[in-house]
Design a protein around this motif. Structure first.
Motif, PDB file in Angstrom:
ATOM      1  N   HIS A  43       0.637  -0.931  -0.281  1.00 20.94           N
ATOM      2  CA  HIS A  43       0.051   0.257   0.012  1.00 20.94           C
ATOM      3  C   HIS A  43       0.639   0.485   0.024  1.00 20.94           C
ATOM      4  CE1 HIS A  43      -3.744   3.030   1.071  1.00 20.94           C
ATOM      5  NE2 HIS A  43      -2.195   3.060   2.140  1.00 20.94           N
ATOM      6  N   ARG A  44       2.114   1.481   0.510  1.00 15.50           N
ATOM      7  CA  ARG A  44       3.565   2.439   1.276  1.00 15.50           C
ATOM      8  C   ARG A  44       3.606   2.788  -0.290  1.00 15.50           C
ATOM      9  NH1 ARG A  44       2.847   6.912   3.084  1.00 15.50           N
ATOM     10  NH2 ARG A  44       5.004   7.988   2.710  1.00 15.50           N
ATOM     11  N   ARG A  45       3.652   1.769  -1.329  1.00 17.07           N
ATOM     12  CA  ARG A  45       4.793   1.695  -2.386  1.00 17.07           C
ATOM     13  C   ARG A  45       3.393   2.221  -2.927  1.00 17.07           C
ATOM     14  NH1 ARG A  45       8.667  -0.430  -5.564  1.00 17.07           N
ATOM     15  NH2 ARG A  45       9.540  -1.632  -4.259  1.00 17.07           N
ATOM     16  N   GLN A  46       2.387   2.100  -3.503  1.00 16.88           N
ATOM     17  CA  GLN A  46       1.473   2.560  -4.260  1.00 16.88           C
ATOM     18  C   GLN A  46       1.242   3.888  -4.206  1.00 16.88           C
ATOM     19  OE1 GLN A  46       0.189   1.124  -6.969  1.00 16.88           O
ATOM     20  NE2 GLN A  46       1.701  -0.136  -6.793  1.00 16.88           N
ATOM     21  N   ILE A  63       4.574   5.690  -5.380  1.00 20.89           N
ATOM     22  CA  ILE A  63       3.882   5.678  -6.435  1.00 20.89           C
ATOM     23  C   ILE A  63       3.116   7.293  -7.430  1.00 20.89           C
ATOM     24  CG2 ILE A  63       3.612   4.713  -8.581  1.00 20.89           C
ATOM     25  CD1 ILE A  63       5.028   2.107  -7.390  1.00 20.89           C
ATOM     26  N   SER A  64       2.305   6.731  -6.619  1.00 18.96           N
ATOM     27  CA  SER A  64       0.726   8.184  -6.702  1.00 18.96           C
ATOM     28  C   SER A  64       1.331   9.915  -6.965  1.00 18.96           C
ATOM     29  CB  SER A  64       0.060   7.952  -6.788  1.00 18.96           C
ATOM     30  OG  SER A  64       0.068   8.157  -5.244  1.00 18.96           O
ATOM     31  N   LEU A  70       5.839  13.681 -11.305  1.00 16.40           N
ATOM     32  CA  LEU A  70       7.515  13.955 -11.650  1.00 16.40           C
ATOM     33  C   LEU A  70       8.175  13.548 -12.724  1.00 16.40           C
ATOM     34  CD1 LEU A  70      10.160  15.476 -11.422  1.00 16.40           C
ATOM     35  CD2 LEU A  70       9.885  14.662  -9.540  1.00 16.40           C
ATOM     36  N   ALA A  71       8.163  12.059 -12.197  1.00 13.27           N
ATOM     37  CA  ALA A  71       8.495  10.679 -13.188  1.00 13.27           C
ATOM     38  C   ALA A  71       7.481  10.667 -14.613  1.00 13.27           C
ATOM     39  CB  ALA A  71       8.262   9.667 -12.456  1.00 13.27           C
ATOM     40  N   ALA A  72       6.500  11.083 -15.250  1.00 10.62           N
ATOM     41  CA  ALA A  72       6.310  11.387 -16.352  1.00 10.62           C
ATOM     42  C   ALA A  72       6.568  12.748 -17.145  1.00 10.62           C
ATOM     43  CB  ALA A  72       4.307  11.847 -16.264  1.00 10.62           C
ATOM     44  N   PHE A  73       6.989  13.642 -16.410  1.00 10.49           N
ATOM     45  CA  PHE A  73       7.634  15.618 -16.955  1.00 10.49           C
ATOM     46  C   PHE A  73       9.521  14.877 -16.881  1.00 10.49           C
ATOM     47  CE2 PHE A  73      10.344  19.321 -15.736  1.00 10.49           C
ATOM     48  CZ  PHE A  73       9.772  19.825 -17.030  1.00 10.49           C
ATOM     49  N   LEU A  78       8.761   4.047  -7.708  1.00  6.37           N
ATOM     50  CA  LEU A  78       8.521   3.718  -9.296  1.00  6.37           C
ATOM     51  C   LEU A  78       7.523   2.004  -9.322  1.00  6.37           C
ATOM     52  CD1 LEU A  78      11.282   5.274 -11.905  1.00  6.37           C
ATOM     53  CD2 LEU A  78       8.980   5.834 -12.092  1.00  6.37           C
ATOM     54  N   PRO A  79       7.273   1.730 -10.300  1.00  9.54           N
ATOM     55  CA  PRO A  79       6.083   0.222 -10.287  1.00  9.54           C
ATOM     56  C   PRO A  79       8.053  -0.357 -10.498  1.00  9.54           C
ATOM     57  CG  PRO A  79       5.003   1.782 -11.748  1.00  9.54           C
ATOM     58  CD  PRO A  79       6.102   2.650 -11.297  1.00  9.54           C
TER      59      PRO A  79
END
Length: 305
Positions: free
Chosen positions: A267-270, A273-274, A279-282, A303-304
């Motif tokens: 859950h924490r990882r999700q 990631i969200s 920022l990852a996309a940018f 990141l996944p």
């Protein structure tokens, strides 16, 4: 004839035009947290200081073992931990901007916006400090060697590195706050604080993104490799921050077990990631998500797999 009459796309605004736009936005929508938050309003006794789903131990066996009072207390201590880190980061960013302004034209609109941002960040530091005081907890103070690093970092925050660092420090928090601030379980004071911060940080993020978007195409291969690799260190910083032992110890929990559970929680990882996704996309868009940084962000849970 038809082709020649097609409307050409508008040219992207220059740095000065973009700064002018943000300056006008700052005039229309800025806050003075000292008066824009009701600091005399009492806290609500059964409300969380972070939404339960955003507390590091949520949906772990340890969370299920805790009483509601302990869960609320952990949310209080984790809020204080985050606000404390926010103060120290704003300090770093302000130092870096002041050093940058020393070498720029003081009549430029970009400099005027940087000064406006400095004012915003200074007020945010006051807002965070007053919030820590209001919730009745001690700030999480950096150790002496942390302070040495904090004071040294602005010396290296130059050019594209400055804007990447600003985005790492601001945009992950901004993304998470946008997910949190309308939660019915949240203290009203914290909701108000987050709305103010999100509104003003949106302009700071736009300014940093514009600076990086304009600089990235001209980066040399060595500089590009450096910037696209070093940003992954942000994942280690946030993993340390989000699983700091101090909040767990203050609640009376086994800090080692708590940190281990938080760092391995699906859950924490999700949540992470969200929070990192915009920022990852940018960074991908401007070509600054390198293989090394991608590996670091993934290893630290942003990141996944």
């Amino acid at each position: 004839m038809t082709a020649s009459m097609r409307q050409q796309p508008a040219a992207a605004p220059t740095r000065q035009e973009f700064a002018e736009r943000l300056l006008k936005g700052s005039v229309k929508k800025s806050y003075a947290p000292v008066v824009d938050i009701d600091w005399d309003a009492p806290l609500e006794p059964d409300k969380f200081f972070l939404p339960p789903r955003c507390v590091s131990l949520y949906d772990t066996p340890m969370w299920d073992e805790m009483t509601r009072e302990q869960q609320i207390e952990l949310s209080r201590q984790e809020l204080v931990n985050t606000l404390s880190a926010g103060i120290w980061f704003e300090n770093i960013l302000n130092q870096a901007l002041l050093r940058k302004i020393m070498h720029q034209d003081p009549t430029a609109r970009s400099v005027h916006y940087e000064l406006t941002e400095l004012g915003d960040e200074t007020r945010h530091m006051v807002m965070f400090g007053k919030a820590i005081e209001l919730v009745g907890a001690k700030p999480v103070r950096p150790r002496w060697w942390h302070r040495v690093v904090i004071n040294a970092l602005p010396l290296g925050f130059k050019g594209s590195v400055l804007w990447v660092a600003a985005l790492i420090g601001e945009e992950i928090f901004d993304s998470l706050q946008r997910q949190m601030m309308d939660d019915d379980d949240l203290q009203p004071m914290v909701q108000r604080l987050m709305r103010i911060h999100v509104t003003e940080e949106a302009r700071h993020i736009q300014f940093a993104r514009d600076g990086l978007r304009k600089r990235a195409p001209a980066l040399g291969p060595i500089t590009r490799l450096w910037v696209s690799s070093i940003n992954g260190l942000g994942g280690y910083f946030f993993r340390y921050l989000f699983t700091n032992r101090i909040p767990y110890l203050r609640v009376g929990l086994d800090a080692d077990r708590a940190r281990r559970l938080a760092r391995t929680s699906p859950h924490r990882r999700q949540v992470q990631i969200s929070g990192f996704a915009p920022l990852a996309a940018f960074l991908e868009e401007v070509g600054l998500m390198g293989r090394v940084s991608r590996r670091m962000w993934r290893r630290t849970g942003f990141l996944p797999q």
